[in-house]
Design an enzyme around this catalytic site. Structure first.
Site, PDB file in Angstrom:
ATOM      1  N   GLU A   1     -56.165  -5.524  70.842  1.00 28.27           N
ATOM      2  CA  GLU A   1     -58.300  -6.234  71.248  1.00 28.27           C
ATOM      3  C   GLU A   1     -57.557  -7.682  70.889  1.00 28.27           C
ATOM      4  OE1 GLU A   1     -59.099  -2.075  69.973  1.00 28.27           O
ATOM      5  OE2 GLU A   1     -57.368  -3.503  69.520  1.00 28.27           O
TER       6      GLU A   1
ATOM      7  N   MET B   1     -42.124  -7.547  67.239  1.00 28.73           N
ATOM      8  CA  MET B   1     -43.845  -7.767  67.870  1.00 28.73           C
ATOM      9  C   MET B   1     -43.512  -8.845  68.312  1.00 28.73           C
ATOM     10  SD  MET B   1     -44.855  -4.256  66.530  1.00 28.73           S
ATOM     11  CE  MET B   1     -46.584  -5.199  66.511  1.00 28.73           C
TER      12      MET B   1
ATOM     13  N   GLU C   1     -43.285  -9.307  71.945  1.00 29.26           N
ATOM     14  CA  GLU C   1     -42.729  -9.647  72.769  1.00 29.26           C
ATOM     15  C   GLU C   1     -42.722  -9.729  73.705  1.00 29.26           C
ATOM     16  OE1 GLU C   1     -39.245 -11.415  69.813  1.00 29.26           O
ATOM     17  OE2 GLU C   1     -38.916  -9.821  70.722  1.00 29.26           O
TER      18      GLU C   1
END
Length: 429
Positions: free
Chosen positions: A61, A308, A310
């Site tokens: 989100e 995280m 990437e």
């Protein structure tokens, strides 16, 4: 009556249950123990005010909000940015993507806690991303005259049935939204049935996300480490009821792949990084981690993407992409991002989180749906060694994403018009 029961639960027994839940989650991710006060209505130090406020539960989100935020800032260039989340990974993603924003956890839906939050920040406007229906929060925004919108809104058939059972609770709140922007006609119809007034169909902001220059630079660095090898990426693999897609992929890779091919596995959650590494090592496959910052050795067959934020770099590095969460029953992760990079995409049968995008992609010839890990790996290997088979799918993927571009601009324009009208009405009243 339902609202009274709901509030009675929040004011009596739900707090210890929530704390127990967070402690349980912290067994896998200790970051769940951090910043508890923000979740339970404690006053926040130095709260920014008059901000564009986005509530984005977790990583997906938060990333989906990025193009919408870019469009909104064109209309409200002087407004600061407040982003709230519910997960540590969502918070980390927000801090990475929006270094100048104030990022914090949204309090749980206790009426006093959310009222405290709204009165502290007094945002210019609020946007709930996707399917975040917080009854007391919506009522609190209405009471404090904060325009609140539901953007990129989606609602599955299963969720519609659940909300229908408590329609007496959610419908009065949903009727107070200043606007609702649905992804599809089906989403709009389901949202209207549970109480949303006049939802507009604007599309999905995830079609507007594009790779950043930083991710392209990192992808080039990855490729330099890997060398001239064919690469299959298993992206955002998930675990469900003790079954991990990464393990299935590893087992199939050992049986089918050629030794010079490279499998990259990027688990969806950081607590699964080590498990993926262990699966590959236990299968007897030479394995490295991205975090070792070393050259990927020629003998290495599995590279674990234990990082995280990437994912776009991994997508651009790969020749073929499998999107996880689709072989186990977790509804699939984001199939749009790898297609936006022009990659041929594979996914399994569980797609309820991206049902429309998956269905449309299949109709456009922009992806392929399979049943098992063995089928996924076999198809991936066929495509790696016969790229003419996947080239038309990759081109269709690019075309497919381009055709659905523009949802963020539509939503931002609608929100700006409503905020402008509210301001004019206040001036004349």
């Amino acid at each position: 009556m339902l609202h009274k029961i709901y509030n009675a639960l929040f004011c009596s027994i739900l707090k210890p249950l929530i704390q127990h839940y967070l402690r349980k989650r912290a067994q896998k991710n200790p970051d769940y123990l951090q910043d508890w006060a923000e979740r339970f209505g404690e006053p926040y130090p130095n709260p920014i005010q008059n901000a564009i406020w986005i509530h984005a539960v977790s990583v997906g989100e938060t990333r989906a909000a990025q193009p919408l935020i870019i469009e909104l800032q064109k209309y409200f260039p002087d407004s600061p940015l407040l982003i709230t989340q519910m997960t540590p990974t969502g918070r980390a993603t927000a801090q990475q993507l929006y270094p100048h924003a104030q990022c914090r956890y949204l309090p749980y839906d206790n009426p006093k806690w959310v009222q405290q939050f709204i009165r502290e920040h007094r945002p210019k406007l609020g946007i709930l991303m996707e399917t975040e229906i917080w009854v007391n929060l919506i009522h609190a925004c209405a009471a404090e005259n904060v325009p609140l919108f539901l953007a990129n809104a989606r609602l599955s058939e299963k969720s519609e049935r659940g909300y229908w059972k408590i329609r007496g609770l959610v419908a009065p709140a949903l009727a107070k939204l200043s606007g609702c922007y649905a992804q599809t006609i089906e989403d709009a119809e389901r949202l209207e049935k549970i109480g949303v007034k006049n939802p507009l169909i604007c599309g999905n902001t995830k079609f507007d996300i594009t790779p950043s220059a930083e991710s392209t630079k990192l992808a080039n660095e990855f490729r330099a480490r890997i060398g001239d090898r064919r690469v299959f990426l298993a992206a955002s693999t998930r675990e469900k009821d003790g079954v991990d897609e990464a393990q299935w992929i590893v087992q199939a890779w050992k049986k089918i792949a050629q030794s010079n091919d490279l499998l990259i596995i990027v688990p969806r959650h950081l607590e699964r990084f080590q498990a993926a590494f262990d699966f590959a090592r236990q299968a007897g496959l030479p394995t490295q981690k991205r975090s070792d910052n070393q050259i990927v050795q020629p003998k290495t067959q599995v590279w674990i993407g234990d990082s995280m934020g990437e994912m776009f770099a991994y997508y651009q590095t790969a020749d073929v992409v499998f999107v996880g969460g689709s072989l186990v029953e977790t509804g699939c992760q984001n199939v749009i991002e790898p297609m936006s990079c022009g990659k041929p995409v594979l996914f399994g049968q569980s797609t309820f989180n991206f049902q429309a995008a998956c269905d449309w992609a299949l109709m456009a010839g922009a992806a392929k749906q399979l049943n098992t890990a063995e089928e996924v790996v076999q198809t991936a290997c066929d495509w790696l060694h016969h790229p003419h088979l996947s080239a038309p799918i990759a081109q269709s993927a690019r075309d497919f994403v381009a055709q659905h571009h523009g949802a963020s601009a539509k939503m931002a324009q609608e929100i700006h018009q409503i905020i402008t009208k509210i301001a004019k009405d206040q001036e004349t009243s």
